[in-house]
Write an enzyme that holds these catalytic residues in place. Structure first.
Site, PDB file in Angstrom:
ATOM      1  N   LYS A 160       0.838  -1.210   0.000  1.00 48.50           N
ATOM      2  CA  LYS A 160       0.000   0.000   0.000  1.00 48.50           C
ATOM      3  C   LYS A 160       0.874   1.263   0.000  1.00 48.50           C
ATOM      4  O   LYS A 160       0.664   2.169  -0.806  1.00 48.50           O
ATOM      5  CB  LYS A 160      -0.947  -0.008   1.217  1.00 48.50           C
ATOM      6  CG  LYS A 160      -1.884  -1.212   1.227  1.00 48.50           C
ATOM      7  CD  LYS A 160      -2.827  -1.230   2.415  1.00 48.50           C
ATOM      8  CE  LYS A 160      -2.158  -1.441   3.747  1.00 48.50           C
ATOM      9  NZ  LYS A 160      -1.487  -2.752   3.877  1.00 48.50           N
ATOM     10  N   THR A 161       1.867   1.281   0.889  1.00 53.08           N
ATOM     11  CA  THR A 161       2.760   2.442   0.962  1.00 53.08           C
ATOM     12  C   THR A 161       3.562   2.571  -0.338  1.00 53.08           C
ATOM     13  O   THR A 161       3.743   3.680  -0.874  1.00 53.08           O
ATOM     14  CB  THR A 161       3.746   2.269   2.146  1.00 53.08           C
ATOM     15  OG1 THR A 161       2.985   1.945   3.299  1.00 53.08           O
ATOM     16  CG2 THR A 161       4.570   3.504   2.384  1.00 53.08           C
TER      17      THR A 161
ATOM     18  N   ASP B  59      -1.170   6.544   6.405  1.00 57.71           N
ATOM     19  CA  ASP B  59      -1.251   5.119   6.719  1.00 57.71           C
ATOM     20  C   ASP B  59      -2.134   4.978   7.961  1.00 57.71           C
ATOM     21  O   ASP B  59      -2.238   5.919   8.759  1.00 57.71           O
ATOM     22  CB  ASP B  59       0.177   4.612   6.996  1.00 57.71           C
ATOM     23  CG  ASP B  59       0.264   3.101   6.867  1.00 57.71           C
ATOM     24  OD1 ASP B  59      -0.720   2.474   6.447  1.00 57.71           O
ATOM     25  OD2 ASP B  59       1.331   2.551   7.196  1.00 57.71           O
TER      26      ASP B  59
ATOM     27  N   THR C  44      -5.385  -1.482   7.277  1.00 63.48           N
ATOM     28  CA  THR C  44      -5.534  -2.939   7.296  1.00 63.48           C
ATOM     29  C   THR C  44      -6.970  -3.286   7.681  1.00 63.48           C
ATOM     30  O   THR C  44      -7.361  -4.434   7.637  1.00 63.48           O
ATOM     31  CB  THR C  44      -4.586  -3.538   8.367  1.00 63.48           C
ATOM     32  OG1 THR C  44      -4.762  -2.792   9.567  1.00 63.48           O
ATOM     33  CG2 THR C  44      -3.152  -3.459   7.932  1.00 63.48           C
TER      34      THR C  44
ATOM     35  N   ARG D 226       6.637  -8.153   1.894  1.00 64.48           N
ATOM     36  CA  ARG D 226       7.533  -7.731   2.988  1.00 64.48           C
ATOM     37  C   ARG D 226       8.164  -8.954   3.661  1.00 64.48           C
ATOM     38  O   ARG D 226       9.352  -8.954   3.983  1.00 64.48           O
ATOM     39  CB  ARG D 226       6.799  -6.883   4.022  1.00 64.48           C
ATOM     40  CG  ARG D 226       7.741  -6.462   5.150  1.00 64.48           C
ATOM     41  CD  ARG D 226       7.069  -5.674   6.232  1.00 64.48           C
ATOM     42  NE  ARG D 226       6.710  -4.344   5.771  1.00 64.48           N
ATOM     43  CZ  ARG D 226       5.555  -3.765   6.025  1.00 64.48           C
ATOM     44  NH1 ARG D 226       4.642  -4.397   6.715  1.00 64.48           N
ATOM     45  NH2 ARG D 226       5.300  -2.561   5.569  1.00 64.48           N
TER      46      ARG D 226
HETATM   47  P1  ADP Z   1       2.144  -1.912   3.254  1.00 66.60           P
HETATM   48  O1  ADP Z   1       2.152  -0.423   3.147  1.00 66.60           O
HETATM   49  O2  ADP Z   1       0.975  -2.551   2.567  1.00 66.60           O
HETATM   50  O3  ADP Z   1       2.298  -2.418   4.663  1.00 66.60           O
HETATM   51  P2  ADP Z   1       4.679  -1.730   1.842  1.00 66.60           P
HETATM   52  O4  ADP Z   1       4.283  -0.913   0.673  1.00 66.60           O
HETATM   53  O5  ADP Z   1       5.436  -1.038   2.933  1.00 66.60           O
HETATM   54  O6  ADP Z   1       3.414  -2.483   2.466  1.00 66.60           O
HETATM   55  O7  ADP Z   1       5.523  -2.973   1.272  1.00 66.60           O
HETATM   56  C1  ADP Z   1       6.461  -3.672   2.046  1.00 66.60           C
HETATM   57  C2  ADP Z   1       7.693  -3.962   1.245  1.00 66.60           C
HETATM   58  O8  ADP Z   1       7.383  -4.996   0.307  1.00 66.60           O
HETATM   59  C3  ADP Z   1       8.190  -2.768   0.416  1.00 66.60           C
HETATM   60  O9  ADP Z   1       9.347  -2.233   0.971  1.00 66.60           O
HETATM   61  C4  ADP Z   1       8.499  -3.329  -0.958  1.00 66.60           C
HETATM   62  O10 ADP Z   1       9.887  -3.483  -1.098  1.00 66.60           O
HETATM   63  C5  ADP Z   1       7.890  -4.690  -0.978  1.00 66.60           C
HETATM   64  N1  ADP Z   1       6.770  -4.785  -1.942  1.00 66.60           N
HETATM   65  C6  ADP Z   1       5.454  -4.659  -1.648  1.00 66.60           C
HETATM   66  N2  ADP Z   1       4.708  -4.888  -2.738  1.00 66.60           N
HETATM   67  C7  ADP Z   1       5.565  -5.169  -3.737  1.00 66.60           C
HETATM   68  C8  ADP Z   1       5.391  -5.506  -5.132  1.00 66.60           C
HETATM   69  N3  ADP Z   1       4.173  -5.648  -5.657  1.00 66.60           N
HETATM   70  N4  ADP Z   1       6.480  -5.711  -5.880  1.00 66.60           N
HETATM   71  C9  ADP Z   1       7.705  -5.626  -5.330  1.00 66.60           C
HETATM   72  N5  ADP Z   1       7.945  -5.337  -4.024  1.00 66.60           N
HETATM   73  C10 ADP Z   1       6.892  -5.106  -3.233  1.00 66.60           C
END
Ligand code: ADP
Length: 357
Positions: free
Chosen positions: A87-88, A132, A181, A240
């Site tokens: 998401k981030t 977030d 989430t 992640r």
């Molecule tokens: P969320 O915000 O949903 O908790 P993040 O965007 O922080 O998740 O993602 C966590 C890590 O996973 C990021 O640092 C990134 O490197 C990796 N990541 C997430 N989605 C992907 C994707 N579709 N392709 C490649 N790497 C990804």
């Protein structure tokens, strides 16, 4: 994610009633400083680097192109889904693709209206504000945000009582990207102010293989096809976790072998870390065992589970449980969580009594 890291830190090094050591959880452990730096280097910058979630990417690309053609600011976007699914990352990619500045914060970090005013008044035209855990904004802040999202205005109230005056302040048009989430906890007025909603689901193993290959290239790690697949299968459908496990396996490979990651090395390293063939961590197994043994298969409510495990309710429901539900280890019934046959099979136990379902 700040909140999760904080919770993980709070619960670190405690052995609880049900007898498991909280240091044994890869899933909830706190990222080290090195991890955080690596995470940034692994974060995809462009749509073309983002693996999987094809439908969402297609829709986002269309919306971005349309807004750019009309020379309009992109509508507010809402992302939901379990942690670590991107998401981030997507918020940053959108900003990058639009050549816009991104300001990232989180619901609990905005404590006073003044904090929000500071952020909003610093946004330029077309900038992205990423919030977030948006479901954790306080009611006061949320109400402050409504006119900002709707008409790019904020209302200041100065003085109190009979002398109170409201002053309107115009903001530059911006795009809010909210992530959570817990989509169910978003209030109705907040929901109405978003133009686009996207739910991110767990990734298939083949997408995670791509992510692991991409990360290993950046980190200069040699991993063969089978090795990547083994890590992918045990990553709970979560990028992640895949990146975290890749680094753990790399450490093992460097210390024990020649640094190359094969299926065998991945299996040895992950088993040593307590990550089993299904990708379950110690906390997953503990939850399943508590449901099966202490609560005779369930149903059991989240409060009871959280008390028995001495674990935060939110951690169980936001981080651990979604994957157990997804792979069919537990089921949700109106009376609580129930262990499914697959959970019994995982521990080589006889199946659940059928009257539970
Ligand atoms: P969320 O915000 O949903 O908790 P993040 O965007 O922080 O998740 O993602 C966590 C890590 O996973 C990021 O640092 C990134 O490197 C990796 N990541 C997430 N989605 C992907 C994707 N579709 N392709 C490649 N790497 C990804």
């Amino acid at each position: 994610m700040k909140f999760i890291n904080r919770e993980a830190k709070m619960t670190k090094n405690k052995k609880n009633e049900s007898g498991y050591d909280k240091r044994e959880k890869i899933l909830l452990e706190q990222d080290t400083e090195e991890d955080l730096i690596l995470n940034i280097s692994l974060r995809p910058q462009k749509f073309s680097d983002f693996v999987g979630q094809k439908k969402i990417i297609e829709n986002l690309k269309i919306s971005l192109t349309a807004a750019q053609k009309r020379k309009e600011v992109l509508e507010h976007i809402f992302f939901s889904g379990p942690p670590g699914l991107g998401k981030t990352t997507l918020a940053h990619i959108i900003a990058h693709e639009l050549d816009a500045k991104v300001t990232a914060t989180s619901g609990p970090a905005i404590e006073r209206a003044g904090d929000l005013i500071g952020i909003l008044t610093n946004l330029g035209k077309g900038d992205i504000l990423f919030i977030d855990e948006i479901h954790r904004l306080s009611k006061v802040i949320e109400e402050f945000l409504y006119p900002a999202m709707e008409s790019f205005q904020i209302d200041f109230v100065i003085d109190k009582g009979p002398y109170a005056k409201t002053i309107k302040f115009s903001l530059k048009p911006f795009t809010l990207i909210g992530a959570t989430t817990r989509a169910g906890l978003l209030t109705a007025p907040m929901r109405e102010r978003f133009g686009m909603f996207h739910h991110l689901d767990f990734y298939e193993a083949e997408d995670l293989v791509e992510i692991i290959k991409r990360s290993s290239k950046i980190l200069n790690i040699f991993v063969d096809e089978e090795g990547a697949l083994e890590i992918a299968r045990r990553s709970r459908g979560t990028p992640r976790v895949a990146n975290r496990l890749l680094r753990r396996v790399r450490d093992y490979a460097e210390v024990k072998k020649d640094g190359k990651i094969t299926k065998e090395i991945a299996d040895e390293a992950l088993s040593l870390q307590g990550v089993d063939k299904e990708g379950l961590d110690n906390i997953d197994r503990k939850i399943l065992k508590v449901i099966i043994e202490t609560y005779k298969g369930g149903p059991v409510g989240i409060e009871a589970l959280s008390a028995t495990l001495n674990e935060e309710k939110d951690i169980i429901s936001d981080i651990v449980e979604p994957f157990l539900l997804k792979i069919g280890m537990i089921k949700r019934t109106p009376r609580g969580r129930v262990a499914a046959d697959k959970a019994y099979a995982h521990f080589n136990l006889k199946g659940a009594p059928k009257e539970l379902f």
